[in-house]
Enzyme design. Structure first.
Site, mmCIF file in Angstrom:
data_model
loop_
_atom_site.group_PDB
_atom_site.id
_atom_site.type_symbol
_atom_site.label_atom_id
_atom_site.label_comp_id
_atom_site.label_asym_id
_atom_site.label_seq_id
_atom_site.Cartn_x
_atom_site.Cartn_y
_atom_site.Cartn_z
ATOM 1 N N GLU A 1 0.849 -1.359 -0.122
ATOM 2 C CA GLU A 1 0.161 -0.041 -0.006
ATOM 3 C C GLU A 1 0.847 1.202 -0.024
ATOM 4 O O GLU A 1 0.499 2.414 0.239
ATOM 5 C CB GLU A 1 -0.732 0.011 1.068
ATOM 6 C CG GLU A 1 -1.940 -1.413 1.010
ATOM 7 C CD GLU A 1 -2.858 -1.262 2.235
ATOM 8 O OE1 GLU A 1 -2.309 -1.219 3.339
ATOM 9 O OE2 GLU A 1 -4.060 -1.542 1.953
ATOM 10 N N TYR B 1 -12.436 17.689 20.431
ATOM 11 C CA TYR B 1 -11.278 16.952 20.043
ATOM 12 C C TYR B 1 -11.115 16.272 18.484
ATOM 13 O O TYR B 1 -10.172 16.245 17.779
ATOM 14 C CB TYR B 1 -10.660 16.182 20.948
ATOM 15 C CG TYR B 1 -10.072 16.877 22.451
ATOM 16 C CD1 TYR B 1 -8.922 17.532 22.361
ATOM 17 C CD2 TYR B 1 -10.859 17.167 23.269
ATOM 18 C CE1 TYR B 1 -8.444 18.529 23.277
ATOM 19 C CE2 TYR B 1 -10.784 17.992 24.397
ATOM 20 C CZ TYR B 1 -9.301 18.525 24.264
ATOM 21 O OH TYR B 1 -8.841 19.544 25.487
#
Length: 210
Positions: free
Chosen positions: A73, A119
């Site tokens: 990948e 967050y």
């Protein structure tokens, strides 16, 4: 950081992710940008047992310069770097909750995770889900490159998350936040949930620019 220090940092983060259950078997890969290419974890290697000296070094054409055979990948990482020239690190995982999210039929591909926490908005932002492609399919790389210029967080359908950041610490923190938010989302799917409003998200973007 020197190349040796970067190799050691990749191994340290890989072990931390593996030991805490973010990676299983030989899944997942980590890379960092160099002036002449990238360092990336080798194919069929466990993130929990990386040898810094055997981490693959590739040039920008994907040719191996040093180390073991790279992750299959690696082309995804190269596309992310080309699309995001200011970022120096990419992490790709097959983490459980993000993969589960990537398989759902009713997910908005342009906003795969809602803004559950401040967050998440600050560290991740909007997550774009790319349709399914077989692993190593060049079309997947082209799609990642197209989307990554606008999204540092990408979710590959029936596959897993990719996250790009200005350094490896931030890339790891971001993909961890993405995984934990996916977990929250799945826990809350049958509950009446208050998400952050567009106005609240915009305030966070302005207060904490990425």
């Amino acid at each position: 950081m020197t190349e040796r220090e970067l190799r050691e940092q990749i191994a340290e983060h890989g072990k931390s992710l593996f030991d805490r259950g973010y990676g299983v078997g030989t899944s997942g890969n980590i890379s960092v940008r160099l002036p002449d290419g990238i360092l990336i974890t080798p194919t069929n290697s466990s993130l929990g047992r990386l040898d810094p000296e055997r981490i693959s070094k590739l040039n920008w054409d994907g040719e191996v310069l040093q180390g073991d055979k790279p992750s299959k990948e690696a082309f995804l990482h190269l596309e992310m770097y080309r699309a995001r020239p200011n970022d120096t690190s990419v992490v790709h995982l097959h983490s459980t909750y993000s993969v589960a999210l990537s398989c759902l039929q009713d997910v908005d591909p342009e906003n795969a995770l809602p803004p559950i926490t401040a967050y998440f908005v600050m560290k991740v932002g909007r997550v774009f889900r790319i349709p399914y492609y077989p692993p190593s399919d060049e079309s997947l790389g082209r799609m990642v490159g197209k989307i990554a210029s606008q999204h540092r967080a990408v979710l590959l359908a029936n596959h897993g998350p990719i996250f790009s950041a200005v350094n490896l610490d931030s890339a790891v923190a971001g993909i961890e936040e993405m995984e934990e938010t996916a977990k929250l989302f799945l826990l809350l799917r049958k509950e009446k949930t208050s998400f952050l409003t567009p106005e609240q998200c915009q305030e966070l973007y302005e207060r904490f620019p990425s």
